[in-house]
Design an enzyme around this catalytic site. Structure first.
Site, PDB file in Angstrom:
ATOM      1  N   SER A   1       0.305 -16.546 -26.590  1.00 14.97           N
ATOM      2  CA  SER A   1      -0.785 -17.398 -26.128  1.00 14.97           C
ATOM      3  C   SER A   1      -0.691 -18.799 -26.752  1.00 14.97           C
ATOM      4  O   SER A   1       0.309 -19.478 -26.532  1.00 14.97           O
ATOM      5  CB  SER A   1      -2.126 -16.724 -26.458  1.00 14.97           C
ATOM      6  OG  SER A   1      -3.167 -17.361 -25.786  1.00 14.97           O
TER       7      SER A   1
ATOM      8  N   ASP B   1      -3.541 -10.622 -16.662  1.00 15.21           N
ATOM      9  CA  ASP B   1      -4.060 -11.442 -17.761  1.00 15.21           C
ATOM     10  C   ASP B   1      -5.140 -12.363 -17.199  1.00 15.21           C
ATOM     11  O   ASP B   1      -4.856 -13.190 -16.323  1.00 15.21           O
ATOM     12  CB  ASP B   1      -2.877 -12.256 -18.335  1.00 15.21           C
ATOM     13  CG  ASP B   1      -3.246 -13.062 -19.566  1.00 15.21           C
ATOM     14  OD1 ASP B   1      -4.443 -13.371 -19.752  1.00 15.21           O
ATOM     15  OD2 ASP B   1      -2.311 -13.387 -20.328  1.00 15.21           O
TER      16      ASP B   1
ATOM     17  N   HIS C   1      -3.763  -9.653 -21.535  1.00 16.46           N
ATOM     18  CA  HIS C   1      -3.414 -10.643 -22.555  1.00 16.46           C
ATOM     19  C   HIS C   1      -3.366 -10.041 -23.960  1.00 16.46           C
ATOM     20  O   HIS C   1      -3.108 -10.736 -24.925  1.00 16.46           O
ATOM     21  CB  HIS C   1      -4.458 -11.780 -22.507  1.00 16.46           C
ATOM     22  CG  HIS C   1      -4.031 -13.060 -23.146  1.00 16.46           C
ATOM     23  ND1 HIS C   1      -3.063 -13.871 -22.600  1.00 16.46           N
ATOM     24  CD2 HIS C   1      -4.442 -13.686 -24.284  1.00 16.46           C
ATOM     25  CE1 HIS C   1      -2.881 -14.930 -23.373  1.00 16.46           C
ATOM     26  NE2 HIS C   1      -3.712 -14.845 -24.418  1.00 16.46           N
TER      27      HIS C   1
END
Lengths: 282, 748
Positions: free
Chosen positions: A149, A226, A260
């Site tokens: 991320s 995600d 995610h």
């Protein structure tokens, strides 16, 4: 730069340790995790830096990703720093989860009041590697970087801004084009000011365009489910397009059904470790 | 018993033979007992009697000899050496010897075991005689035999020990150690005495053990020797019989020959005498006739003379009258010539006696009439070549043969009507290498022997076979990997052969042409040979049949670097062409999809694909495919039975990477069962590396130029797969195989 060992646990024949030190760049006490594989007992090993995402500390990765076995097998030292300076008593530091503490964005801030402490880019590319090279049995010539991320963004920019410094780079659901997403805009505005041209120096998709073309093999895994992908925070297509344009090798895998989380990371962590080991152990 | 044992043979035989069995027992027992006594006296006595008695059997033998003919003598000798022919046992001579060799005889002694103890109590007198008898043979041998016998028949241990340990020890304190130097048991206390002070001693039990071992060993040796001797004896008997037969035959032969000669001579004599008599009679008759004639003439002359004298005393007139008549008569008489030549000569004409036929008979006296049929041998292994066989035969040893006539003809399989040519040759030896034959063909051989007396009957017919032609390796179809190679070949022979042999040699050692390895007994025209990685091999194949191996095939070369596979042209879609080197697949522009090919089990008919023949070896295989960035292609692997009417990757039997290029860019799919992950690749590969890993059940794809890993399938490879290549648009694929695996792929 004295290191203070916070913890040490045996794991897959090696040792998972956490240290604390006084950071020069960040002017605060910082913790980082380091995994020493069994091979480190007898020789110098390559180092793989992991950059975590928003809100994380050094703990998330080492406790959730399950990377140890692969790192142990490939003989990689894995270093996982914190995501921002801590306890600097900057006003607004703790106000939101996507800015300030736990959201350093791996940039060197130029704006007040952040510029004194929020120098995460320099910390992860200079101070920390130096510290590691000085204190652990590692080969300074062999290092790679990966992250998740915001940390994926960090990994990409570290590699793209320093051609040849990192042997390889990979990312899980990275922020590929932060100048165009809400998280990025907020952080960059705060740390770098409103001049968007300055932001581009910390944007992977922009950096690709000026990348001199040193050999770099980029692996990116992205969960198809995600929520931040559909929310437009990650923008991998922009990065892929830029890399296709510049012929920078990327294998981008859109993984059906994954989100995610660290469950997603744990699923593909071994692929990433192998990806780096291929270059680090070549 | 009272008399010396040696005297017995001279006496009545039937009585003696019984006694001798008895003596044996006695002998053994007395020996046993003797061991108990001090060593010196035993030896001394034994020697003494031995010298005296040794001659006895010889005398007996001589006596017998005089009475027997040669055959019987040999018989006897045969038995002497252990041959057992009970019905022929005619004398004590045999009786007393056989038990020593014949193990089967032992039990009879065993039964007498109870008597043994009694015999120990026998007086000294008997003992001497026993010993004497012992002397006849080898003392040691008898003793050993007895030990062996006792041991093998499980004699009581105390008896055994009694034999080993001198009894003198029993009188005093029991001995507990064994002096190795003196070879005598002593008491431990004695050890320190002068006598054994410097000597090596061992515990008695240990000495006992080693003594037992020693005896055991000797026994074993003896048993072996017994068996050997028995074998030898039976062999001798065979020889004896053979000799007898042979000589008998020769005698007959001589006899008939000499009779023939004598007959011929007497016939000649008769003829000559008769001829001579006739001649004599004839001559005498002639002479007699002449004599008579002569006498008649003489009478006539005398008569004439008298008449003339009478005339002279007659009257004139009468005289004249008579004189005229007389003169005429006289004139006539004188005119007839008086033959005074002897008509027959007293000596006879020079008559040479013709003995040539007799000489011939004499000369042929050693010739066996005509040889018997030779025995043709079956074909010896490895004796044939592709064009020749070596035929061997034998004859009965007493046949005299001047030459052999060897005939042969090819064995007919099919058309029986067609007559095969027969060939015949004359040879002196009992073998012949017949050349100029056809390879891998059966020939029938038969042989006759001949000498001056004539021709033998024909031998049995034997079938010999020429070696096959060398096979032809299908060099283009060789498949290999780092550990093995799959070689296939054509037989090169019309008829089937028995098997094939593959010979390998490492090309690294050119001078040494030695075969480093052979794989033999391969029934089919294909062989998977295990090899070492990254070596060069030269491979030859031979075909074999009963006649032997063929010459080597033309060699083929195998490099065990990476995996090498040829493309299987039978699978090739008609729109594709495979280059001569078998490594480039081309789909040309001109051949549009005008006509759909007929569905087939081997040929791809839907996608323009071709399959490679990968070696069926589990392990890792790596190859590369050079592609054009804009080409639409599919590369991967599939099971051999992948449907030919489906696209690659459209089923569970194939795993493929497909590239399609369009205005929207490059699309890469990793297809299996029509499904693909969503993967984007920013740099189009120009060379795709494919790693097939059976062990880890993985198939990986790489961008070779930048060492980039593209994708890895996890696939259950329950059987062997083959590389597949397909071109969806005109263009070409270049396959690189037989290359070593790059290091980066080893991480996958």
């Amino acid at each position: 730069m004295a290191l203070k060992q916070v913890s040490s646990s045996k794991c897959f024949g090696g040792l998972q340790k956490v240290f604390e030190h006084d950071s020069v760049e960040l002017k605060c006490k910082m913790k980082f995790a380091v995994y020493l594989p069994p091979k480190a007992e007898t020789g110098k090993c390559p180092v793989l830096y992991w950059l975590s995402g928003l809100t994380c500390t050094e703990q998330n990765f080492i406790s959730k990703s399950g990377y140890h076995q692969a790192a142990s097998e490939h003989g990689l030292v894995v270093v996982a720093p914190d995501t921002s300076p801590r306890g600097c008593n900057i006003k607004g530091e703790e106000d939101s989860w996507d800015f300030g503490t736990g959201a350093g964005f791996y940039v060197d801030a130029t704006e007040d009041p952040w510029k004194t402490n929020y120098r995460m880019y320099s910390y992860v590319t200079k101070e920390l590697p130096q510290l590691i090279n000085d204190n652990f049995p590692v080969d300074p010539q062999r290092m790679s970087v990966f992250g998740h991320s915001m940390g994926g963004h960090g990994a990409l920019i570290c590699a793209l801004k320093n051609p040849g410094k990192y042997k390889s780079v990979s990312a899980f659901a990275p922020l590929c084009n932060p100048v165009l997403c809400r998280w990025g805009k907020k952080a960059f505005t705060g740390y770098l000011g409103t001049d968007q041209s300055k932001w581009e120096a910390y944007d992977a998709s922009c950096l690709v365009k000026s990348y001199p073309g040193s050999q770099l093999d980029i692996l990116i895994d992205q969960g198809k489910e995600d929520e931040f992908l559909s929310d437009g925070q990650l923008l991998p297509d922009n990065f892929i397009a830029a890399c296709t344009e510049k012929k920078i090798p990327v294998v981008f895998r859109l993984q059906e059904g994954y989100d995610h989380s660290y469950y997603f990371i744990a699923t593909f962590i071994a692929d990433h470790i192998r990806h780096h080991a291929k270059y680090l152990n070549a | 018993m009272e008399e010396g044992a040696g005297e017995a043979p001279g006496l009545g035989r039937s009585a003696a033979s019984k006694d001798f069995r008895f003596y044996h027992m006695d002998l053994y027992d007395s020996e046993d007992r003797l061991q108990i006594f001090p060593e010196e006296s035993t030896r001394m006595r034994r020697e003494g009697v031995q010298a005296e008695m040794t001659h006895e059997p010889m005398r007996g033998g001589v006596k017998g000899k005089a009475q027997r003919d040669l055959g019987e003598e040999v018989d006897e000798l045969v038995h002497l050496y252990g041959l057992e022919d009970d019905h022929e046992l005619g004398d004590e001579f045999i009786e007393e010897n056989t038990p020593r060799i014949e193990v089967s005889e032992y039990p009879s002694y065993m039964m007498m075991g109870s008597e043994q103890r009694d015999w120990r109590l026998t007086g000294e007198a008997a003992q001497g005689e026993d010993l004497g008898f012992m002397g006849w043979g080898s003392v040691g041998q008898c003793q050993d035999l007895r030990e062996a016998y006792r041991y093998s028949h499980g004699r009581a241990s105390e008896e055994y020990e009694c034999y080993v340990i001198p009894e003198e020890e029993d009188e005093e304190e029991a001995a507990d150690v064994f002096c190795v130097t003196c070879k005598t048991p002593i008491r431990a206390s004695e050890k320190d005495q002068d006598e054994h002070k410097q000597h090596e001693v061992t515990p008695l039990s240990k000495a006992l053990e080693s003594a037992k071992d020693e005896i055991h060993k000797n026994m074993y040796k003896l048993e072996k020797q017994i068996i050997e001797m028995e074998n030898f004896a039976s062999h001798l008997e065979e020889v004896f019989i053979t000799v007898e037969e042979n000589f008998g035959r020769q005698e007959q032969n001589f006899e008939s020959h000499y009779n023939e000669i004598l007959e011929t001579l007497s016939q000649k004599y008769e003829e000559k005498i008769q001829a001579l008599g006739e001649k004599k009679k004839e001559k005498l008759e002639a002479l007699y006739g002449q004599l008579v004639n002569c006498g008649e003439n003489l009478d006539t002359c005398k008569e004439l003379m008298e008449t003339i004298e009478e005339m002279c005393h007659e009257e004139k007139v009468d005289f004249i009258k008579d004189a005229v008549a007389m003169a005429d008569r006289l004139g006539k008489f004188l005119q007839t010539k008086t033959d005074v030549e002897i008509s027959a000569q007293p000596d006879f004409e020079d008559q040479t006696l013709d003995f040539s036929d007799v000489e011939e008979l004499m000369g042929s006296i050693n010739t066996i009439p005509a040889p018997s049929a030779p025995v043709i041998n079956p074909q010896a292994p490895n004796s044939a070549t592709g064009s020749s066989v070596r035929v061997c035969w034998s004859l009965y040893s007493d046949d005299t043969v001047e030459s052999y006539r060897l005939s042969y003809r090819p064995v007919q399989d099919g058309s029986p009507g067609k007559e095969q040519t027969e060939f015949t040759m004359t040879v002196k030896e009992t073998y012949c290498s017949v050349t100029n034959l056809l390879p891998n063909t059966q020939y029938e051989f038969w042989v006759t022997a001949q000498n001056r007396a004539g021709l033998s009957p024909t031998s049995e017919r034997a079938v010999y076979m020429t070696a096959p032609c060398p096979p032809i390796i299908k060099s283009k179809e060789i498949r290999s990997c780092e550990e093995a190679a799959l070689i296939s070949w054509e037989s090169g022979n019309l008829n089937p052969v028995d098997s094939y042999t593959v010979e390998l040699s490492q090309a690294e050692t050119p001078g040494a042409s030695g075969v480093t390895e052979s794989v033999v007994g391969i029934p089919t025209c294909e062989c998977l040979v295990q090899l070492q990685p990254r070596q060069n091999y030269t491979i030859n194949v031979r075909a074999l049949n009963v006649g032997g191996p063929s010459a080597r095939s033309e060699p083929a070369t195998v490099h065990t670097t990476g995996s090498y596979f040829p493309l299987n042209e039978h699978t090739c879609h008609p729109w594709l062409t495979v280059s001569k080197d078998g490594l480039t697949v081309v789909r040309s522009e001109s051949r549009g999809p005008t006509r759909e090919p007929v569905p087939s089990d081997t040929q791809f008919t839907r996608c323009a694909a071709v399959m490679g023949n990968l070696i069926p070896v589990r392990g890792r295989h790596y190859w590369e495919v050079e592609v054009d960035e804009c080409l639409d292609y599919t590369v991967g692997v599939a099971f051999e039975d992948v449907p030919r009417q489906e696209d690659l990757g459209a089923n569970r039997l194939s795993w493929c990477m497909r590239h399609t290029f369009s205005s929207s860019g490059h699309k890469y799919e990793f297809l299996h069962n029509k499904m693909t992950p969503d993967i984007r690749i920013t740099v189009p590969p120009k060379k795709i590396g494919i790693l097939l890993d059976y062990e880890n059940a993985k198939l990986s794809f790489f961008n070779v130029d930048i060492s980039q890993h593209l994708y890895t399938f996890s696939c259950q490879l329950h059987q062997f797969v083959h590389p597949c290549f397909s071109l969806e648009k005109p263009g070409c694929l270049k396959i690189h195989n037989g290359i070593s695996m790059p290091e980066h792929v080893t991480f996958y």
